[in-house]
Write a protein that holds these residues in place. Structure first.
Motif, PDB file in Angstrom:
ATOM      1  N   PRO A 127      48.323  26.499  77.982  1.00 12.31           N
ATOM      2  CA  PRO A 127      48.573  26.698  79.412  1.00 12.31           C
ATOM      3  C   PRO A 127      48.858  28.137  79.814  1.00 12.31           C
ATOM      4  O   PRO A 127      48.845  28.464  80.991  1.00 12.31           O
ATOM      5  N   LEU A 145      46.834  19.153  80.047  1.00  9.35           N
ATOM      6  CA  LEU A 145      45.740  19.481  80.972  1.00  9.35           C
ATOM      7  C   LEU A 145      44.906  20.669  80.520  1.00  9.35           C
ATOM      8  O   LEU A 145      43.744  20.787  80.889  1.00  9.35           O
ATOM      9  N   THR A 146      45.514  21.572  79.748  1.00  9.29           N
ATOM     10  CA  THR A 146      44.821  22.799  79.341  1.00  9.29           C
ATOM     11  C   THR A 146      44.391  22.786  77.875  1.00  9.29           C
ATOM     12  O   THR A 146      44.040  23.835  77.325  1.00  9.29           O
ATOM     13  N   LEU A 191      54.634  15.481  89.340  1.00  7.68           N
ATOM     14  CA  LEU A 191      55.762  14.923  88.596  1.00  7.68           C
ATOM     15  C   LEU A 191      56.903  14.563  89.534  1.00  7.68           C
ATOM     16  O   LEU A 191      57.557  13.523  89.358  1.00  7.68           O
ATOM     17  N   LEU A 211      47.742  25.347  89.382  1.00 10.51           N
ATOM     18  CA  LEU A 211      47.866  24.243  88.444  1.00 10.51           C
ATOM     19  C   LEU A 211      49.341  23.910  88.203  1.00 10.51           C
ATOM     20  O   LEU A 211      49.725  22.737  88.170  1.00 10.51           O
ATOM     21  N   LEU A 212      50.174  24.929  88.048  1.00 16.50           N
ATOM     22  CA  LEU A 212      51.602  24.699  87.859  1.00 16.50           C
ATOM     23  C   LEU A 212      52.203  24.010  89.084  1.00 16.50           C
ATOM     24  O   LEU A 212      52.926  23.022  88.961  1.00 16.50           O
ATOM     25  N   ALA A 238      56.931  19.029  82.797  1.00 17.83           N
ATOM     26  CA  ALA A 238      55.882  19.871  83.379  1.00 17.83           C
ATOM     27  C   ALA A 238      55.147  20.645  82.285  1.00 17.83           C
ATOM     28  O   ALA A 238      53.918  20.743  82.309  1.00 17.83           O
ATOM     29  N   SER A 296      50.746  22.186  91.404  1.00 20.35           N
ATOM     30  CA  SER A 296      50.235  20.819  91.491  1.00 20.35           C
ATOM     31  C   SER A 296      50.903  19.908  90.466  1.00 20.35           C
ATOM     32  O   SER A 296      51.228  18.753  90.761  1.00 20.35           O
ATOM     33  N   THR A 297      51.126  20.412  89.281  1.00 23.58           N
ATOM     34  CA  THR A 297      51.768  19.639  88.220  1.00 23.58           C
ATOM     35  C   THR A 297      53.202  19.292  88.586  1.00 23.58           C
ATOM     36  O   THR A 297      53.627  18.147  88.455  1.00 23.58           O
ATOM     37  N   LEU A 341      52.827  18.239  80.401  1.00 25.31           N
ATOM     38  CA  LEU A 341      51.624  17.914  81.171  1.00 25.31           C
ATOM     39  C   LEU A 341      50.668  19.096  81.242  1.00 25.31           C
ATOM     40  O   LEU A 341      49.452  18.936  81.082  1.00 25.31           O
ATOM     41  N   LEU A 342      51.201  20.305  81.454  1.00 24.92           N
ATOM     42  CA  LEU A 342      50.340  21.492  81.486  1.00 24.92           C
ATOM     43  C   LEU A 342      49.634  21.698  80.152  1.00 24.92           C
ATOM     44  O   LEU A 342      48.446  22.044  80.123  1.00 24.92           O
TER      45      LEU A 342
END
Length: 130
Positions: free
Chosen positions: A43, A38-39, A124, A116-117, A31, A119-120, A34-35
């Motif tokens: 993050p 994405l950022t 996953l 966002l967290l 996680a 959803s991530t 991925l964060l």
């Protein structure tokens, strides 16, 4: 930031200066990966634990983790509905084992975005269960 200790690490009451969500083990690390992707590598504050559950703590704005349906692998820490939660917070420098900053808090005081967290972690969870 007054909630970060000068040395070592300390427990801080969640829901005052931040909320937190913990995701344990490899799921938490995925996680966080991925964060970060994405950022663009920023993050918000994320702490990792080197022993025990190998938890990854994502620091959110105070009051933002309550009232959300978090996935089963995510544990929110906040001060809602008469609960009291404490989160380990390491210093920015020095010996803080078994905790360390994966992503230190940004100077502007920004936190991990709760939606966002969530959803991530959900994405996953779905990916890993298929």
């Amino acid at each position: 930031m007054e909630w970060i200790p000068a040395s070592g690490f300390q427990l801080r009451k969640a829901g005052v200066q931040f909320d937190a969500v913990r995701v344990d083990g490899d799921d938490g690390r995925r996680a966080a990966d991925l964060l970060e992707h994405l950022t663009g590598g920023d993050p918000g504050p994320v702490v990792i634990e080197a022993n025990g559950r190998r938890g990854v703590y994502f620091f959110l704005p105070p009051g933002s983790s309550a009232g959300r349906a978090w996935p089963s692998g995510a544990t929110p820490f906040n001060a809602c509905h008469g609960t009291v939660s404490y989160v380990p917070v390491p210093a920015l420098h020095g010996n803080t084992w078994p905790l360390s900053w994966r992503c230190p808090p940004p100077a502007d005081g920004r936190f991990v975005h709760p939606a966002l967290l969530r959803s991530t972690v959900l994405a996953l969870e779905r990916l890993l269960s298929s």
